[in-house]
Structures are given as structure tokens and as C-alpha cells.
Design a protein around this motif. Sequence first.
Motif, PDB file in Angstrom:
ATOM      1  N   VAL A  68       8.208  35.027   9.264  1.00 33.63           N
ATOM      2  CA  VAL A  68       7.595  36.357   9.213  1.00 33.63           C
ATOM      3  C   VAL A  68       8.484  37.320   8.430  1.00 33.63           C
ATOM      4  O   VAL A  68       7.998  38.088   7.584  1.00 33.63           O
ATOM      5  N   TRP A  83      -3.160  41.551   0.320  1.00 32.33           N
ATOM      6  CA  TRP A  83      -3.924  40.442   0.875  1.00 32.33           C
ATOM      7  C   TRP A  83      -3.162  39.123   0.782  1.00 32.33           C
ATOM      8  O   TRP A  83      -3.375  38.225   1.605  1.00 32.33           O
ATOM      9  N   LEU A  86      -0.813  39.258   3.780  1.00 29.05           N
ATOM     10  CA  LEU A  86      -1.599  39.039   4.997  1.00 29.05           C
ATOM     11  C   LEU A  86      -1.998  37.573   5.127  1.00 29.05           C
ATOM     12  O   LEU A  86      -1.912  36.991   6.214  1.00 29.05           O
ATOM     13  N   LEU A  87      -2.405  36.966   4.029  1.00 26.42           N
ATOM     14  CA  LEU A  87      -2.752  35.542   4.046  1.00 26.42           C
ATOM     15  C   LEU A  87      -1.547  34.692   4.442  1.00 26.42           C
ATOM     16  O   LEU A  87      -1.673  33.744   5.235  1.00 26.42           O
ATOM     17  N   LEU A  89       0.928  35.575   6.322  1.00 26.33           N
ATOM     18  CA  LEU A  89       1.146  35.751   7.756  1.00 26.33           C
ATOM     19  C   LEU A  89       0.124  34.968   8.577  1.00 26.33           C
ATOM     20  O   LEU A  89       0.473  34.315   9.565  1.00 26.33           O
ATOM     21  N   VAL A  90      -1.127  35.001   8.172  1.00 29.45           N
ATOM     22  CA  VAL A  90      -2.181  34.276   8.892  1.00 29.45           C
ATOM     23  C   VAL A  90      -1.948  32.768   8.820  1.00 29.45           C
ATOM     24  O   VAL A  90      -2.201  32.045   9.789  1.00 29.45           O
ATOM     25  N   CYS A  91      -1.430  32.290   7.710  1.00 23.45           N
ATOM     26  CA  CYS A  91      -1.185  30.852   7.538  1.00 23.45           C
ATOM     27  C   CYS A  91      -0.078  30.327   8.449  1.00 23.45           C
ATOM     28  O   CYS A  91       0.086  29.116   8.570  1.00 23.45           O
ATOM     29  N   SER A  92       0.667  31.199   9.085  1.00 20.88           N
ATOM     30  CA  SER A  92       1.714  30.735  10.002  1.00 20.88           C
ATOM     31  C   SER A  92       1.152  30.358  11.365  1.00 20.88           C
ATOM     32  O   SER A  92       1.832  29.705  12.151  1.00 20.88           O
ATOM     33  N   ILE A  93      -0.082  30.738  11.652  1.00 21.94           N
ATOM     34  CA  ILE A  93      -0.664  30.482  12.970  1.00 21.94           C
ATOM     35  C   ILE A  93      -1.135  29.036  13.124  1.00 21.94           C
ATOM     36  O   ILE A  93      -0.697  28.349  14.044  1.00 21.94           O
ATOM     37  N   THR A  98       1.382  26.362   6.232  1.00 24.34           N
ATOM     38  CA  THR A  98       2.310  27.034   5.321  1.00 24.34           C
ATOM     39  C   THR A  98       2.658  26.163   4.115  1.00 24.34           C
ATOM     40  O   THR A  98       3.049  26.687   3.078  1.00 24.34           O
TER      41      THR A  98
END
Length: 141
Positions: A68, A83, A86-87, A89-93, A98
Motif C-alpha cells: 500500500v 484510477w 486506485l486499481l 490498491l484494489v488489486c491487492s485484495i 498484483t
Amino acid sequence: MTGSSAPARPARPAVAPVGRIFAIVALAEAVTWAGLLLGMALKYGPVGTETGVWLFGRLHGGVFVAYVVMVVVAAVVLRWRWWVALLALVCSIPPLVTVPLEIWLRRTGRLARRGMFTSASSGGPLSQDDTDTLVDVDPAP
């Protein structure tokens, strides 16, 4: 037709040092995710041991925080659009996402500094595979 060759692809920009660190942390995030998944399989499978979850839970937690932080640093230094950050960050879930993200960032030149988007061999600007626009850092005199 004889001697026909495919058109030459433009050279990709060199990866910036921050881009390299981001790629390493993204890979570590995916590896620790895989370790955590293996640990959960061992915990809830026939073995019934919590050692894998204990070890990889701690490792993944630390690497996740580092990821992060690296997303924020890379977004600022490499001048990503909002974006893209943001993408990332979302890909870490979801597990292991990643890695394809890092491949896409590398292929589209987003792991290089914006001022590095000129080819040393041709001297011309490089193109990107998406709609993101590039601005020359050094305007022509």
C-alpha cells in the motif's frame, strides 16, 4: 513475397528505480498471499496445523502494508493517474492479482518516469496501448 519482416515494435521505456521496487513488493505480496492460502489449506485440511497461517499471516500483513505504501509512492513519483493508483490498491485484495497488474503496468510504461518516454534508438515518443496520454517533460525549443 520474399524477405518480408514484421514491423518493428517501439522500445519500451526503462523501468524506474521506484518501478523496480514496486514490482518486487507486488511479487512479494502475491507470494505471501499464496503462502497464506497454503497455510489455510493446511489448517482446515487433514493436517490441522496452524503454523502456516501463523507464519504467512504475519508475513502477508507486513508485505500488504508495504505494498500500500509503495502504491502511494509509485503513484506520486511515476505520476500515475488516480484510477491507476486506485486499481493498484484494489488489486491487492484478491489473491495473486498484483502479478498481472505489475505485468500490465510494465507493458504500458507506467513503471517508468513520465520523462523517460522517449526511445534512445529512434528519438521519438513511445506509444501506450491504452487511452492514457503522455506529455513531454522537455518541450521542444
